[in-house]
Design an enzyme around this catalytic site. Structure first.
Site, PDB file in Angstrom:
ATOM      1  N   HIS A 175       0.821  -1.220   0.000  1.00  0.00           N
ATOM      2  CA  HIS A 175       0.000   0.000   0.000  1.00  0.00           C
ATOM      3  C   HIS A 175       0.854   1.270   0.000  1.00  0.00           C
ATOM      4  O   HIS A 175       0.355   2.344  -0.279  1.00  0.00           O
ATOM      5  CB  HIS A 175      -0.954  -0.012   1.192  1.00  0.00           C
ATOM      6  CG  HIS A 175      -1.911  -1.157   1.144  1.00  0.00           C
ATOM      7  ND1 HIS A 175      -2.746  -1.485   2.165  1.00  0.00           N
ATOM      8  CD2 HIS A 175      -2.137  -2.075   0.180  1.00  0.00           C
ATOM      9  CE1 HIS A 175      -3.452  -2.556   1.837  1.00  0.00           C
ATOM     10  NE2 HIS A 175      -3.092  -2.929   0.631  1.00  0.00           N
ATOM     11  N   ARG A 326      -8.264   5.302   3.750  1.00  0.00           N
ATOM     12  CA  ARG A 326      -9.012   4.515   4.730  1.00  0.00           C
ATOM     13  C   ARG A 326      -8.737   3.038   4.631  1.00  0.00           C
ATOM     14  O   ARG A 326      -9.277   2.235   5.357  1.00  0.00           O
ATOM     15  CB  ARG A 326     -10.513   4.728   4.534  1.00  0.00           C
ATOM     16  CG  ARG A 326     -10.838   5.546   3.326  1.00  0.00           C
ATOM     17  CD  ARG A 326     -12.258   5.954   3.285  1.00  0.00           C
ATOM     18  NE  ARG A 326     -12.357   7.376   3.105  1.00  0.00           N
ATOM     19  CZ  ARG A 326     -12.309   7.974   1.916  1.00  0.00           C
ATOM     20  NH1 ARG A 326     -12.172   7.261   0.833  1.00  0.00           N
ATOM     21  NH2 ARG A 326     -12.407   9.268   1.823  1.00  0.00           N
TER      22      ARG A 326
HETATM   23  C1  HEM Z   1      -5.568  -9.890   5.169  1.00  0.00           C
HETATM   24  C2  HEM Z   1      -4.896  -9.908   4.085  1.00  0.00           C
HETATM   25  C3  HEM Z   1      -5.277  -9.278   2.780  1.00  0.00           C
HETATM   26  C4  HEM Z   1      -6.512  -8.936   2.297  1.00  0.00           C
HETATM   27  C5  HEM Z   1      -7.852  -9.108   2.960  1.00  0.00           C
HETATM   28  C6  HEM Z   1      -6.302  -8.327   1.000  1.00  0.00           C
HETATM   29  C7  HEM Z   1      -7.321  -7.853   0.192  1.00  0.00           C
HETATM   30  C8  HEM Z   1      -7.137  -7.230  -1.014  1.00  0.00           C
HETATM   31  C9  HEM Z   1      -8.180  -6.738  -1.870  1.00  0.00           C
HETATM   32  C10 HEM Z   1      -9.682  -6.851  -1.600  1.00  0.00           C
HETATM   33  C11 HEM Z   1      -7.604  -6.180  -2.951  1.00  0.00           C
HETATM   34  C12 HEM Z   1      -8.314  -5.543  -4.150  1.00  0.00           C
HETATM   35  C13 HEM Z   1      -8.639  -6.643  -5.137  1.00  0.00           C
HETATM   36  C14 HEM Z   1      -9.178  -6.118  -6.454  1.00  0.00           C
HETATM   37  O1  HEM Z   1     -10.373  -5.804  -6.507  1.00  0.00           O
HETATM   38  O2  HEM Z   1      -8.430  -6.018  -7.427  1.00  0.00           O
HETATM   39  C15 HEM Z   1      -6.177  -6.293  -2.779  1.00  0.00           C
HETATM   40  C16 HEM Z   1      -5.238  -5.795  -3.634  1.00  0.00           C
HETATM   41  C17 HEM Z   1      -3.878  -5.993  -3.507  1.00  0.00           C
HETATM   42  N1  HEM Z   1      -3.245  -6.761  -2.554  1.00  0.00           N
HETATM   43 FE1  HEM Z   1      -4.097  -7.594  -0.959  1.00  0.00          FE
HETATM   44  N2  HEM Z   1      -4.969  -8.339   0.718  1.00  0.00           N
HETATM   45  C18 HEM Z   1      -4.300  -8.913   1.772  1.00  0.00           C
HETATM   46  C19 HEM Z   1      -2.949  -9.161   1.868  1.00  0.00           C
HETATM   47  C20 HEM Z   1      -2.020  -8.853   0.895  1.00  0.00           C
HETATM   48  C21 HEM Z   1      -0.618  -9.236   0.922  1.00  0.00           C
HETATM   49  C22 HEM Z   1       0.020 -10.056   2.019  1.00  0.00           C
HETATM   50  C23 HEM Z   1      -0.041  -8.715  -0.204  1.00  0.00           C
HETATM   51  C24 HEM Z   1       1.389  -8.789  -0.698  1.00  0.00           C
HETATM   52  C25 HEM Z   1       2.389  -9.376  -0.135  1.00  0.00           C
HETATM   53  C26 HEM Z   1      -1.087  -8.035  -0.932  1.00  0.00           C
HETATM   54  C27 HEM Z   1      -0.905  -7.379  -2.115  1.00  0.00           C
HETATM   55  C28 HEM Z   1      -1.897  -6.722  -2.811  1.00  0.00           C
HETATM   56  C29 HEM Z   1      -1.647  -5.902  -3.974  1.00  0.00           C
HETATM   57  C30 HEM Z   1      -0.293  -5.587  -4.616  1.00  0.00           C
HETATM   58  C31 HEM Z   1      -2.883  -5.423  -4.400  1.00  0.00           C
HETATM   59  C32 HEM Z   1      -3.138  -4.412  -5.498  1.00  0.00           C
HETATM   60  C33 HEM Z   1      -3.200  -3.038  -4.828  1.00  0.00           C
HETATM   61  C34 HEM Z   1      -3.557  -1.917  -5.778  1.00  0.00           C
HETATM   62  O3  HEM Z   1      -2.700  -1.503  -6.564  1.00  0.00           O
HETATM   63  O4  HEM Z   1      -4.693  -1.431  -5.689  1.00  0.00           O
HETATM   64  N3  HEM Z   1      -2.266  -8.139  -0.248  1.00  0.00           N
HETATM   65  N4  HEM Z   1      -5.910  -6.954  -1.612  1.00  0.00           N
END
Ligand code: HEM
Ligand SMILES: [Ca+2]
Length: 665
Positions: A175, A326
């Site tokens: 993020h 947020r």
């Molecule tokens: C409790 C753990 C996590 C939850 C609930 C979560 C949830 C989400 C959600 C809902 C999205 C948006 C999906 C979409 O509509 O495209 C997202 C995006 C993303 N997540 Fe996670 N995530 C979690 C952990 C992680 C972890 C551990 C990583 C990486 C090591 C990660 C990397 C990313 C990345 C790179 C994006 C794209 C962000 C952007 O450019 O908007 N997330 N995640």
């Protein structure tokens, strides 16, 4: 409203990114209306007319102005003043003096390989479900998720090496690096169809079909999906500028690892987060609640979060507020990491003030911010990255050889939309809350992941932050393995409690890849130096598990068609890493660019004095926890899973010696 809550995941973090996302929407809808009128009249006149044929350039200019659309960013000339060379801007602009927008917030992602839109410039892959790729249709993402990604919570294998802190750092730092806002409209631009209920592909709705034999969902034939916002002047709206430019998505935050999670990626958000009431250089903290003697993050009163349904106090607990808007309240553990860093900023600013009483609030703020930014880089490159991409990935990054102004640090679309989402397969299904003796908390036991979404009340009313931190240090991560474990809590019940239709993160990742027109697996194999595959046995070197290859074949038909996020996770892990060869290659490249293309990278000569650098080089993530929470013993590397009796006392973990920052008045 639960659905609104879900949309918080992708809401723009600042007014500027909101404006930017809106500009594309407004322009696009105006364009749609015009096209509709033109189509009506041309069917009467039996000839084809383009919107641009019927609009004068003055009308187009007017439309541009009203929508806030900018075809080209405003020219910026970067200052060479002493101050400009000392501190980063909040937007990241002018980090690179010749290319002022490289790495800056609210700019398009860069592409390492050309987008593959179905109509070459705007419609996602799979928009037309009959479209053939290498002779096969793309399978619906929900079907892929059901057939390959689903693992019940009880089948998740624990990774013997790492603690869940590694997962949360991944999410937290992601993020800092990227955030893709989605279209602000929740219905089609002419307002006729609601994206939450439709099964038709009509911008900005790109719903995900639910297979008839779905194991969980029987009441809906589609899951909602909103396309990511387009950069105005790309995709459909590019035609109004007399060009055809493929649709690009927006990165709303600064690409640099610069603690934008703490300070915000725009000046306006930054001003709201800082405590300007005195000359102490502090960040705002919560004025309603305290965590013992520690501070909580401030609330964002305009943003309600989930409430405790049994709370009779009548006091609503809103979402927390920090540098990424947020989003930080998304998960309790994520909020905890944000909190730690704001406490650290204020701790450092206070020490600096005691040492340098002649410094202004602005200098105190900037110096503390600079240290906190460097601290993020140290944790990231020294402690996190090597565990993820392993020795071969580290080798690909090469050692640091100073700032290189020719390297573009802007985040690539494939990093944000596929490669760095590898982390989604490592999330543990539940997290623990532990008491001072690291035993399960008698009052507040472990909770399932989905019960911790957007619920700061669970921190404030249920024992504060320490039980959550202790849990993070002692819970293992899920093992990314060729079997693909994507825990049920995530695939099946993300926000299950909140909305009637289950949301599925695996499906979202795949659909997002198609929305952004990320080229499919073969292209990325080629990009990373592997042969293009013609049949599934060609993948045997990277995906040894034959049963998994067979499954992929049944779904996709052709190996070149596999969606990158899934293909990347299917690959066997490289030695000492948590990613397969293609993801290792893509992550190593992005982490290299983010380091080498950052003028303020902490090791770039001149950024810190050699004494300051020597102080910084002793730091570890463990120290931040020791200094900013009630924990008195931790593992010396927070990412390693250790038995509690191997934890070390905080007094044995090197402290940040700030004396090199002392300055004679
Ligand atoms: C409790 C753990 C996590 C939850 C609930 C979560 C949830 C989400 C959600 C809902 C999205 C948006 C999906 C979409 O509509 O495209 C997202 C995006 C993303 N997540 Fe996670 N995530 C979690 C952990 C992680 C972890 C551990 C990583 C990486 C090591 C990660 C990397 C990313 C990345 C790179 C994006 C794209 C962000 C952007 O450019 O908007 N997330 N995640
Ligand atoms: Ca950043």
């Amino acid at each position: 409203n639960p659905m609104t809550l879900f949309q918080f995941f992708k809401r723009p973090p600042s007014d500027e990114s909101c404006e930017m996302a809106k500009a594309g929407d407004i322009y696009h809808s105006a364009f749609d209306i015009i096209m509709q009128k033109v189509a009506d009249s041309s069917s009467r006149h039996k000839r084809r007319v383009n919107a641009t044929d019927v609009l004068s350039s003055a009308t187009i200019a007017e439309l541009t102005k009203f929508s806030g659309c900018r075809a080209n960013p405003v020219e910026l000339s970067c200052s060479d003043s002493c101050l400009a060379n000392m501190y980063r801007t909040h937007t990241g602009q002018c980090n690179n003096k010749r290319n002022a927008y490289w790495g800056a917030s609210n700019n398009p992602f860069v592409r390492w390989r050309a987008a593959q839109y179905e109509n070459d410039f705007s419609t996602p892959m799979g928009w037309n479900s009959n479209r053939m790729y290498n002779g096969y249709r793309l399978p619906p993402v929900r079907q892929v998720s059901n057939d390959v990604m689903r693992t019940s919570n009880t089948q998740v294998t624990g990774d013997p090496l790492y603690s869940h802190m590694l997962v949360v750092w991944g999410q937290y730092i992601d993020h800092d690096i990227d955030f893709t806002p989605q279209s602000l409209s929740t219905s089609t631009f002419q307002g006729l169809t609601d994206c939450k209920t439709t099964c038709k592909n009509e911008s900005p709705c790109f719903p995900m079909q639910v297979p008839s034999n779905d194991p969980r969902i029987s009441t809906a034939s589609c899951l909602p999906f909103f396309r990511s916002a387009a950069v105005c002047g790309t995709g459909e709206t590019s035609t109004l500028f007399h060009k055809l430019q493929p649709r690009e998505q927006i990165n709303a935050v600064t690409s640099f690892v610069d603690a934008s999670t703490v300070y915000g990626s725009t000046d306006s958000l930054n001003r709201r987060l800082r405590d300007m009431s005195n000359e102490d250089g502090l960040m705002k903290v919560n004025t309603m609640f305290k965590d013992g003697t520690w501070d909580y993050l401030p609330f964002d009163p305009n943003n309600p979060c989930v409430q405790d349904q049994f709370d009779a106090s009548g006091v609503n607990i809103p979402c927390f507020h920090a540098g990424d808007g947020r989003y930080l309240s998304e998960h309790l553990t994520l909020s905890a990491i944000h909190t730690i860093w704001v406490r650290e900023h204020n701790r450092i600013a206070r020490v600096l003030k005691a040492m340098n009483p002649h410094w202004s609030g602005e200098i105190l703020y900037q110096e503390a911010r600079k240290i906190v930014g460097a601290y993020h880089q140290i944790v990231h490159w020294k402690e996190y990255v090597p565990k993820i991409i392993g020795p071969e990935g580290v080798n690909m990054m090469g050692s640091y050889a100073g700032y290189d102004a020719s390297v573009n640090p802007s985040v690539s679309n494939v990093f944000a939309t596929a490669a760095f989402r590898f982390g989604h397969a490592t999330i543990a299904p539940q997290f623990r809350r532990l008491d001072e003796n690291f035993n399960d908390h008698p009052q507040f036991p472990s909770i399932l992941l989905h019960d911790a979404f957007f619920s700061p009340w669970r921190m404030i009313r249920q024992g504060g932050m320490d039980p959550i931190l202790r849990g993070l240090l002692t819970t293992f991560i899920s093992y990314v393995h060729s079997k693909i474990s994507n825990v049920e809590s995530i695939t099946m019940t993300l926000l299950f409690r909140l909305i009637t239709v289950a949301l599925d993160l695996a499906s979202l990742n795949l659909q997002r890849g198609r929305d952004h027109a990320l080229p499919l697996y073969n292209d990325w194999r080629e990009e990373c130096g592997f042969r293009r595959a013609n049949n599934f046995s060609d993948l045997a070197g990277e995906i040894k598990d034959k049963a998994l290859r067979d499954k992929l074949e049944r779904l996709y038909g052709h190996p070149g068609n596999v969606d990158l996020w899934l293909a990347g996770l299917s690959e066997d892990l490289m030695n000492g890493s948590r990613t397969g060869p293609v993801f290792t290659c893509l992550l190593a490249r992005q982490f290299k660019f983010l380091r080498d293309g950052d003028r303020f990278y902490y090791e770039n000569p001149g950024v810190f004095s050699s004494q300051q650098l020597a102080s910084l080089n002793k730091l570890s993530f463990a120290r931040v926890l020791c200094d900013n929470s009630g924990l008195t013993k931790v593992q010396s590397d927070l990412f390693m899973l250790r038995d509690v009796n191997q934890f070390v006392d905080c007094s044995n973990i090197p402290m940040l010696d700030l004396t090199p920052w002392r300055e004679d008045p």
